[in-house]
Each structure stands twice: as structure tokens, then as C-alpha cells.
Design a protein around this motif. Structure first.
Motif, PDB file in Angstrom:
ATOM      1  N   ASN A 123       0.826  -1.207   0.000  1.00  0.00           N
ATOM      2  CA  ASN A 123       0.000   0.000   0.000  1.00  0.00           C
ATOM      3  C   ASN A 123       0.865   1.263   0.000  1.00  0.00           C
ATOM      4  O   ASN A 123       0.550   2.243  -0.674  1.00  0.00           O
ATOM      5  N   SER A 124       1.971   1.220   0.752  1.00  0.00           N
ATOM      6  CA  SER A 124       2.869   2.373   0.774  1.00  0.00           C
ATOM      7  C   SER A 124       3.559   2.559  -0.576  1.00  0.00           C
ATOM      8  O   SER A 124       3.712   3.693  -1.058  1.00  0.00           O
ATOM      9  N   ASN A 127       0.907   4.008  -2.977  1.00  0.00           N
ATOM     10  CA  ASN A 127       0.580   5.403  -2.692  1.00  0.00           C
ATOM     11  C   ASN A 127       1.742   6.337  -3.052  1.00  0.00           C
ATOM     12  O   ASN A 127       1.535   7.450  -3.565  1.00  0.00           O
ATOM     13  N   THR A 128       2.962   5.882  -2.771  1.00  0.00           N
ATOM     14  CA  THR A 128       4.141   6.715  -3.044  1.00  0.00           C
ATOM     15  C   THR A 128       4.325   6.904  -4.542  1.00  0.00           C
ATOM     16  O   THR A 128       4.587   8.024  -5.017  1.00  0.00           O
ATOM     17  N   ILE A 149       8.815   5.504   0.674  1.00  0.00           N
ATOM     18  CA  ILE A 149       8.003   4.300   0.894  1.00  0.00           C
ATOM     19  C   ILE A 149       8.070   3.883   2.360  1.00  0.00           C
ATOM     20  O   ILE A 149       7.052   3.565   2.982  1.00  0.00           O
ATOM     21  N   GLY A 152       6.083   6.141   4.383  1.00  0.00           N
ATOM     22  CA  GLY A 152       4.659   5.870   4.215  1.00  0.00           C
ATOM     23  C   GLY A 152       4.150   4.752   5.106  1.00  0.00           C
ATOM     24  O   GLY A 152       2.986   4.732   5.518  1.00  0.00           O
ATOM     25  N   VAL A 153       5.028   3.806   5.425  1.00  0.00           N
ATOM     26  CA  VAL A 153       4.647   2.724   6.359  1.00  0.00           C
ATOM     27  C   VAL A 153       4.548   3.277   7.771  1.00  0.00           C
ATOM     28  O   VAL A 153       3.655   2.901   8.550  1.00  0.00           O
TER      29      VAL A 153
END
Length: 291
Positions: A123-124, A127-128, A149, A152-153
Motif C-alpha cells: 500500500n505504501s 501510494n508513493t 516508501i 509511508g509505512v
């Protein structure tokens, strides 16, 4: 008979002691945690390598890794901000930071942890990359993309007793079905850029050549003007010298003699020729006077 019974009892006692010791010993290796459970509940975590003990038959031991683990994420399609599809091949480095929490939330299962890791990291990654254009994704491969990334986590994995060390993209490529079209477009764009640079270069070359020709013309004109000025000065100096020489009676005859010889030399140049002089010619007068 009594001796035999005694020996049997000793053997049984020794075996019982050995079994008791075996059930009491906990050997912790450098690459693992020893988690002590009592009636299923975690009561102790031992992370120092060596030999320790537990209560036999009441407490049990579970082992979990105490090393940096690598999880290779499955290949996945991601879409950039400019709607370009790319194939991401990434991996994550992680470790168990809290064995007790790891066991409570994931039952101590590495495979379960990898499943959670896969979902959260993917998901990260998605999204990134979706927040960047394809060009930015490619240019960010120097570490910026991986750092974003991981950011983002965030601390999402801490609830499972997991520490995410790093996320790296091994490979970011185009899907096979549109590689050829993208490569052709890239070649066309590069050709257009090259043609533009060539046109700009040719324009600059013409401009430089024009300026150089203009400077050469100016320099030649200046040189010719300076040459004419010097020639005029030379002629003036020459006439001044002649005028001075002819004003001096002692030198006038000599210069007249030299100029007559020069005139005769020019008349006789170019092959076998004969020079006819009238008696009143200045040159003839010189020879007559010499006789």
C-alpha cells in the motif's frame, strides 16, 4: 536381589534427574529469542545467548528469530500520477523488535507477519508511486523513493512487535505489452530533441561565422587603411629625402646617375634587348661625360 533393585532404582533416579534437567534447560542461540510461556501466557523473553533454566513441565519455550529478515514482495502493478502503469519488484528488511507483542498479535508466526508486511508495504509503494510522475519515479531511484516508501509505512508495524528496517525496489519496469510502444515514443522524443539541438547548433554556427566574417572584413579594412597610410607616409618620406638630396649639389649628380641606371635596367628587362638613346638623353649625357 536387593542389590539389583538398588541398581534399578539408581538408574531410574538418574534418568528422572536427566529428564528433569532437560525439561528445565533453555538454550538460547545468538540468532533467536527464547520466549517462556506458563499455561500459554508469555512470562519471560530471553535474548541473551547461553544456557538458562525454567520450571519443568509448567513452563514451555517458543523460539522466534532474532535476526534481520528479508521478505521479497510479489510483483505488482502500480500506476503513476501521469497514468503510466509500471511493474514493481520490491523487498523489505525487517526484524522482531518485541517478541512478546509479536507472539500475542501474530502467534509468533513469521509467515503471518510476512502477510501483514506484504499488505502494508505494498500500500505504501502504491501510494508513493501514484503521487509521482513516471519520470520522477525513475529519477528517484537514488534512495529518495525508498525513503518515502518507508516513511509511508510509518509505525504501523510496531503494533505487531515488528521493526521495518528498509524497503528497496529491485526493479521498476513497464509491462511487457506496452514496452515497445513506450520505447518507440521515447526514441521519437529523443530524435526530436536531437534535431532541435542540431538546429540550434547550426543557427549558432551561422551567427558565429557571420560575426567572424564581419570582424575579418573590419580588420582587413583597417589593415588596408593603415597600409595606405603607411605607404603615403613612405612616399612622403621618400619625396622628402629626394628633395633634400636634390637640393644638395654634391649629391644631386649621384642620385641622377642612380635613377638613370634604374630606368635603363627597367627598359632592358625581359630578354635580349638593345637600348637606343638620343644624344640629349640624361643617361647618354652621363656616358658622354664619363668618356
Amino acid at each position: 536381589m536387593k542389590k539389583t533393585v538398588s541398581k534399578v532404582l539408581v538408574v531410574i533416579l538418574v534418568l528422572a534427574v536427566l529428564v528433569l534437567l532437560n525439561a528445565s534447560m533453555v538454550i538460547t542461540r545468538p540468532n533467536e529469542f527464547s520466549v517462556i510461556r506458563q499455561f500459554g501466557k508469555v512470562v519471560d523473553v530471553r535474548d541473551q545467548p547461553g544456557l538458562t533454566f525454567r520450571m519443568p513441565f509448567i513452563q514451555t519455550t517458543t523460539k522466534v528469530p532474532n535476526t534481520v529478515l528479508l521478505y521479497d514482495l510479489p510483483l505488482s502493478d502500480v500506476i503513476t500520477q501521469d497514468k503510466k502503469t509500471m511493474v514493481s519488484d520490491s523487498f523489505a528488511l525487517w526484524r522482531i523488535s518485541n517478541p512478546q507483542l509479536f507472539i500475542q498479535t501474530l502467534n509468533g508466526s513469521v509467515s503471518t507477519a510476512e502477510a501483514r508486511l506484504s499488505t502494508i508495504v505494498y500500500n505504501s509503494v502504491k501510494n508513493t508511486i501514484s503521487a509521482r510522475t513516471q519520470a520522477d519515479v525513475i529519477s528517484g531511484r537514488d534512495g529518495e523513493l525508498a525513503a518515502d516508501i518507508k516513511a509511508g509505512v510509518g509505525n504501523t508495524l510496531e503494533q505487531y512487535g515488528i521493526e521495518l528496517i528498509a524497503v528497496e525496489t529491485k526493479h521498476l519496469d513497464l509491462p511487457d505489452d506496452n514496452k515497445a510502444a513506450v520505447y518507440q515514443r521515447m526514441i521519437s522524443e529523443r530524435n526530436n530533441i536531437a534535431a532541435s539541438f542540431a538546429a540550434q547548433g547550426e543557427s549558432e554556427a551561422k551567427k558565429i561565422r557571420s560575426e567572424a566574417d564581419k570582424e575579418i572584413e573590419i580588420m582587413l579594412s583597417q589593415a588596408e587603411a593603415e597600409g595606405e597610410a603607411l605607404e603615403a607616409e613612405g612616399e612622403a618620406e621618400y619625396m622628402r629625402i629626394l628633395s633634400t638630396a636634390y637640393n644638395d649639389p654634391s649629391k644631386a649628380d649621384f642620385y641622377r646617375f642612380v635613377r638613370s641606371l634604374d630606368a635603363a635596367k627597367k627598359s632592358l628587362s625581359g630578354g635580349s634587348k638593345t637600348l637606343f638613346l638620343s644624344p640629349d638623353s640624361p643617361l647618354a649625357q652621363i656616358f658622354y661625360n664619363a668618356g
